[in-house]
Design a protein around this motif. Structure first.
Motif, PDB file in Angstrom:
ATOM      1  N   TYR A 112      14.526 134.168 141.763  1.00 29.57           N
ATOM      2  CA  TYR A 112      14.626 134.536 140.348  1.00 29.57           C
ATOM      3  C   TYR A 112      15.663 135.634 140.142  1.00 29.57           C
ATOM      4  O   TYR A 112      16.516 135.554 139.237  1.00 29.57           O
ATOM      5  CB  TYR A 112      13.244 134.976 139.847  1.00 29.57           C
ATOM      6  N   ASP A 113      15.627 136.665 140.988  1.00 26.86           N
ATOM      7  CA  ASP A 113      16.591 137.761 140.873  1.00 26.86           C
ATOM      8  C   ASP A 113      18.017 137.270 141.113  1.00 26.86           C
ATOM      9  O   ASP A 113      18.948 137.677 140.403  1.00 26.86           O
ATOM     10  CB  ASP A 113      16.249 138.879 141.859  1.00 26.86           C
ATOM     11  N   ALA A 114      18.186 136.389 142.103  1.00 24.22           N
ATOM     12  CA  ALA A 114      19.520 135.835 142.376  1.00 24.22           C
ATOM     13  C   ALA A 114      20.028 135.039 141.181  1.00 24.22           C
ATOM     14  O   ALA A 114      21.209 135.104 140.825  1.00 24.22           O
ATOM     15  CB  ALA A 114      19.479 134.953 143.625  1.00 24.22           C
ATOM     16  N   SER A 115      19.129 134.302 140.534  1.00 23.21           N
ATOM     17  CA  SER A 115      19.533 133.484 139.384  1.00 23.21           C
ATOM     18  C   SER A 115      19.964 134.367 138.214  1.00 23.21           C
ATOM     19  O   SER A 115      20.891 134.026 137.475  1.00 23.21           O
ATOM     20  CB  SER A 115      18.389 132.556 138.956  1.00 23.21           C
ATOM     21  N   ARG A 116      19.289 135.504 138.036  1.00 24.51           N
ATOM     22  CA  ARG A 116      19.609 136.409 136.915  1.00 24.51           C
ATOM     23  C   ARG A 116      20.961 137.085 137.106  1.00 24.51           C
ATOM     24  O   ARG A 116      21.623 137.443 136.128  1.00 24.51           O
ATOM     25  CB  ARG A 116      18.519 137.471 136.763  1.00 24.51           C
ATOM     26  N   LYS A 117      21.374 137.244 138.357  1.00 19.69           N
ATOM     27  CA  LYS A 117      22.668 137.887 138.637  1.00 19.69           C
ATOM     28  C   LYS A 117      23.825 136.890 138.585  1.00 19.69           C
ATOM     29  O   LYS A 117      24.978 137.281 138.702  1.00 19.69           O
ATOM     30  CB  LYS A 117      22.629 138.541 140.027  1.00 19.69           C
ATOM     31  N   SER A 118      23.501 135.620 138.429  1.00 21.80           N
ATOM     32  CA  SER A 118      24.534 134.580 138.507  1.00 21.80           C
ATOM     33  C   SER A 118      24.768 133.938 137.139  1.00 21.80           C
ATOM     34  O   SER A 118      24.061 134.210 136.174  1.00 21.80           O
ATOM     35  CB  SER A 118      24.098 133.502 139.495  1.00 21.80           C
ATOM     36  N   ASN A 119      25.757 133.061 137.105  1.00 20.49           N
ATOM     37  CA  ASN A 119      26.042 132.293 135.893  1.00 20.49           C
ATOM     38  C   ASN A 119      25.699 130.822 136.088  1.00 20.49           C
ATOM     39  O   ASN A 119      26.202 129.968 135.350  1.00 20.49           O
ATOM     40  CB  ASN A 119      27.519 132.434 135.517  1.00 20.49           C
ATOM     41  N   VAL A 120      24.865 130.530 137.069  1.00 23.19           N
ATOM     42  CA  VAL A 120      24.535 129.131 137.346  1.00 23.19           C
ATOM     43  C   VAL A 120      23.170 128.773 136.767  1.00 23.19           C
ATOM     44  O   VAL A 120      22.360 129.643 136.456  1.00 23.19           O
ATOM     45  CB  VAL A 120      24.557 128.825 138.865  1.00 23.19           C
ATOM     46  N   ILE A 121      22.936 127.480 136.629  1.00 24.03           N
ATOM     47  CA  ILE A 121      21.654 126.973 136.156  1.00 24.03           C
ATOM     48  C   ILE A 121      20.714 126.819 137.353  1.00 24.03           C
ATOM     49  O   ILE A 121      21.082 126.207 138.361  1.00 24.03           O
ATOM     50  CB  ILE A 121      21.837 125.603 135.457  1.00 24.03           C
ATOM     51  N   VAL A 122      19.518 127.377 137.240  1.00 26.26           N
ATOM     52  CA  VAL A 122      18.477 127.188 138.254  1.00 26.26           C
ATOM     53  C   VAL A 122      17.279 126.564 137.545  1.00 26.26           C
ATOM     54  O   VAL A 122      16.690 127.163 136.655  1.00 26.26           O
ATOM     55  CB  VAL A 122      18.078 128.506 138.932  1.00 26.26           C
ATOM     56  N   MET A 123      16.940 125.352 137.945  1.00 24.76           N
ATOM     57  CA  MET A 123      15.891 124.592 137.262  1.00 24.76           C
ATOM     58  C   MET A 123      14.843 124.112 138.259  1.00 24.76           C
ATOM     59  O   MET A 123      15.165 123.671 139.359  1.00 24.76           O
ATOM     60  CB  MET A 123      16.523 123.392 136.540  1.00 24.76           C
ATOM     61  N   MET A 124      13.576 124.219 137.875  1.00 27.79           N
ATOM     62  CA  MET A 124      12.483 123.695 138.675  1.00 27.79           C
ATOM     63  C   MET A 124      12.253 122.224 138.331  1.00 27.79           C
ATOM     64  O   MET A 124      12.315 121.845 137.158  1.00 27.79           O
ATOM     65  CB  MET A 124      11.201 124.488 138.406  1.00 27.79           C
ATOM     66  N   ALA A 125      11.971 121.424 139.345  1.00 29.78           N
ATOM     67  CA  ALA A 125      11.785 119.978 139.131  1.00 29.78           C
ATOM     68  C   ALA A 125      10.323 119.653 138.810  1.00 29.78           C
ATOM     69  O   ALA A 125       9.669 118.901 139.535  1.00 29.78           O
ATOM     70  CB  ALA A 125      12.253 119.200 140.361  1.00 29.78           C
ATOM     71  N   HIS A 126       9.820 120.219 137.717  1.00 28.83           N
ATOM     72  CA  HIS A 126       8.448 119.927 137.283  1.00 28.83           C
ATOM     73  C   HIS A 126       8.485 118.741 136.325  1.00 28.83           C
ATOM     74  O   HIS A 126       8.552 118.911 135.104  1.00 28.83           O
ATOM     75  CB  HIS A 126       7.817 121.156 136.627  1.00 28.83           C
ATOM     76  N   GLN A 127       8.428 117.543 136.896  1.00 26.55           N
ATOM     77  CA  GLN A 127       8.624 116.336 136.092  1.00 26.55           C
ATOM     78  C   GLN A 127       7.511 116.080 135.084  1.00 26.55           C
ATOM     79  O   GLN A 127       7.721 115.384 134.094  1.00 26.55           O
ATOM     80  CB  GLN A 127       8.797 115.110 136.998  1.00 26.55           C
ATOM     81  N   MET A 128       6.317 116.670 135.296  1.00 30.14           N
ATOM     82  CA  MET A 128       5.210 116.387 134.383  1.00 30.14           C
ATOM     83  C   MET A 128       5.479 116.906 132.969  1.00 30.14           C
ATOM     84  O   MET A 128       4.958 116.378 131.996  1.00 30.14           O
ATOM     85  CB  MET A 128       3.893 116.947 134.931  1.00 30.14           C
ATOM     86  N   ARG A 129       6.314 117.932 132.841  1.00 27.68           N
ATOM     87  CA  ARG A 129       6.675 118.414 131.507  1.00 27.68           C
ATOM     88  C   ARG A 129       7.473 117.356 130.734  1.00 27.68           C
ATOM     89  O   ARG A 129       7.563 117.424 129.514  1.00 27.68           O
ATOM     90  CB  ARG A 129       7.515 119.689 131.602  1.00 27.68           C
ATOM     91  N   PHE A 130       8.077 116.444 131.472  1.00 22.82           N
ATOM     92  CA  PHE A 130       8.937 115.424 130.848  1.00 22.82           C
ATOM     93  C   PHE A 130       8.223 114.082 130.667  1.00 22.82           C
ATOM     94  O   PHE A 130       8.851 113.094 130.287  1.00 22.82           O
ATOM     95  CB  PHE A 130      10.209 115.244 131.686  1.00 22.82           C
ATOM     96  N   GLU A 131       6.911 114.035 130.976  1.00 23.72           N
ATOM     97  CA  GLU A 131       6.149 112.808 130.743  1.00 23.72           C
ATOM     98  C   GLU A 131       5.936 112.618 129.239  1.00 23.72           C
ATOM     99  O   GLU A 131       5.847 113.584 128.474  1.00 23.72           O
ATOM    100  CB  GLU A 131       4.806 112.867 131.471  1.00 23.72           C
ATOM    101  N   ALA A 132       5.832 111.360 128.817  1.00 22.33           N
ATOM    102  CA  ALA A 132       5.790 111.027 127.391  1.00 22.33           C
ATOM    103  C   ALA A 132       4.617 111.676 126.657  1.00 22.33           C
ATOM    104  O   ALA A 132       4.800 112.261 125.582  1.00 22.33           O
ATOM    105  CB  ALA A 132       5.746 109.507 127.220  1.00 22.33           C
ATOM    106  N   VAL A 133       3.406 111.583 127.203  1.00 22.91           N
ATOM    107  CA  VAL A 133       2.231 112.111 126.506  1.00 22.91           C
ATOM    108  C   VAL A 133       2.272 113.641 126.406  1.00 22.91           C
ATOM    109  O   VAL A 133       2.066 114.200 125.321  1.00 22.91           O
ATOM    110  CB  VAL A 133       0.924 111.601 127.148  1.00 22.91           C
ATOM    111  N   PRO A 134       2.524 114.392 127.504  1.00 22.62           N
ATOM    112  CA  PRO A 134       2.662 115.838 127.354  1.00 22.62           C
ATOM    113  C   PRO A 134       3.745 116.242 126.352  1.00 22.62           C
ATOM    114  O   PRO A 134       3.581 117.239 125.627  1.00 22.62           O
ATOM    115  CB  PRO A 134       3.008 116.308 128.767  1.00 22.62           C
TER     116      PRO A 134
END
Length: 356
Positions: A112-134
């Motif tokens: 998390y700290d490394a991501s805040r110091k950078s200009n890159v995208i850091v994304m978690m692969a939590h696919q359940m957030r992208f399911e149709a019903v949720p």
């Protein structure tokens, strides 16, 4: 980027690496997979052949160093998440990281700290957030249809599903935990998201190992190593309290003597309405004219799938420079809570979360 396409390198050619290879190789207008690696190179060569990936690289470090890789997918055992993600971030690569973020909150904080110091995208692969019903439930939550969500209950009871007994899956030093960090992190992440991302402040929890140490409850995922180690839990339960006074109950198992259909679930309870999600269906619940009203929710027949939406979202965030809905902060939050549940189980006490 070459020809406007985002160039992707995949670290890990196992089951989950294969899923990412399949998804991103189908999005040919937006990206191309330029490299892949695995600790077992023949596996990487096999995936390269199937998906037309031009370069099989000898190591993750070599892949991260390639100039024709813009973004890295990390799909390897949990213990390697932090070192590889941090190396990729520091090399200026965007990162899609499989769950859990790391084996503990200390390592997750480093990412998390490394991501805040950078200009890159850091994304978690939590696919359940992208399911149709949720996604349908989230839309109603954001519209205020549920009112104030004051409590929620989530879980996933597998009756006989211990994976890869004796392998990294069941070793605390390599996985970070059992079902709590394996499938519990999915339910925790999705429930917090649907609740509106309230800030967790304290946890009371307990974990149990009644099956694994006795070599019972073995599932079909992974090949057992009977000379290996089982030192993780096979069931966990916790109550998480939020800054706004709301609570979340979490219960998960790999193995349990219980009448269960092995399906993940979430129940949201709000002042104006509720929502239930189970498997691929759900309900919105409220009261009108002194009568209970239920509205069924289901996945559309033509649904492109959660993994496709997740992949598109990652590419979109890179192109537009926007934060993913499954951000590095969400990954760190999950690890912080998981650590607190394990600590609460060890001490028998409620654990206050340390956000410093």
């Amino acid at each position: 980027m070459a020809n406007g396409k985002i160039r992707i390198g995949i670290i890990g050619a196992g089951n989950i690496g294969g899923v990412h290879a399949r998804e991103f190789s189908a999005l040919t207008e937006q990206c191309e997979i330029t490299a892949i690696t695995d600790a077992y190179l023949p596996l990487a060569q096999e995936k390269a052949s199937v998906y037309g990936i031009p370069n099989v690289v000898e190591s993750p470090e070599a892949l991260i160093g390639l100039s024709d890789v813009d973004a890295v997918i990390v799909g390897v055992p949990n213990q390697h998440h932090a070192p590889l993600a941090i190396r990729a971030i520091e090399a200026g690569k965007h990162v899609l990281l499989e769950k859990p973020m790391a084996i503990n909150s200390e390592e997750a904080r480093r990412i998390y700290d490394a991501s805040r110091k950078s200009n890159v995208i850091v994304m978690m692969a939590h696919q359940m957030r992208f399911e149709a019903v949720p996604m349908q439930i989230k839309e109603q939550v954001e519209r205020g249809e549920l009112g104030r969500i004051y409590t929620a209950k989530t879980g996933w009871f597998r009756r006989k599903g211990i994976p890869g007994w004796g392998t990294w899956f069941t070793r605390m030093d390599q996985s970070g935990g059992g079902p709590l960090i394996d499938i519990g992190v999915h339910m925790l992440d999705l429930a917090l998201y649907l609740m509106g991302n309230p800030k967790p402040v304290s946890v009371y929890g307990a974990t149990y190992a009644e099956f694994g140490p006795n070599r019972k409850g073995i599932g079909t995922w992974g090949k057992p190593n009977w000379d290996g180690i089982y030192d993780v839990e096979d069931l966990a339960t916790a109550l998480i309290k939020m800054e706004d006074g709301s609570t979340l109950s979490l219960e998960v198992s790999w193995a349990v003597h219980m009448d269960t259909d092995n399906t993940p679930f979430i129940h949201l309870m709000g002042s104006e309405g509720g929502a239930s999600y189970k498997g691929s269906s759900g309900k919105l619940l409220t009261e009108k004219f002194d009568r209970p009203i239920e509205t069924p929710l289901s996945k559309p027949e033509s649904d492109e799938g959660e993994r496709t939406r997740l992949s598109r979202h990652f590419l979109e965030c890179i192109r537009e420079g926007k934060q993913p809905i499954t951000s590095a902060l969400s990954g760190y939050t999950n690890n912080l809570i998981l650590d607190a549940i394990y600590e609460s189980s060890r001490t028998g006490n409620e654990v206050k979360l340390n956000w410093n």
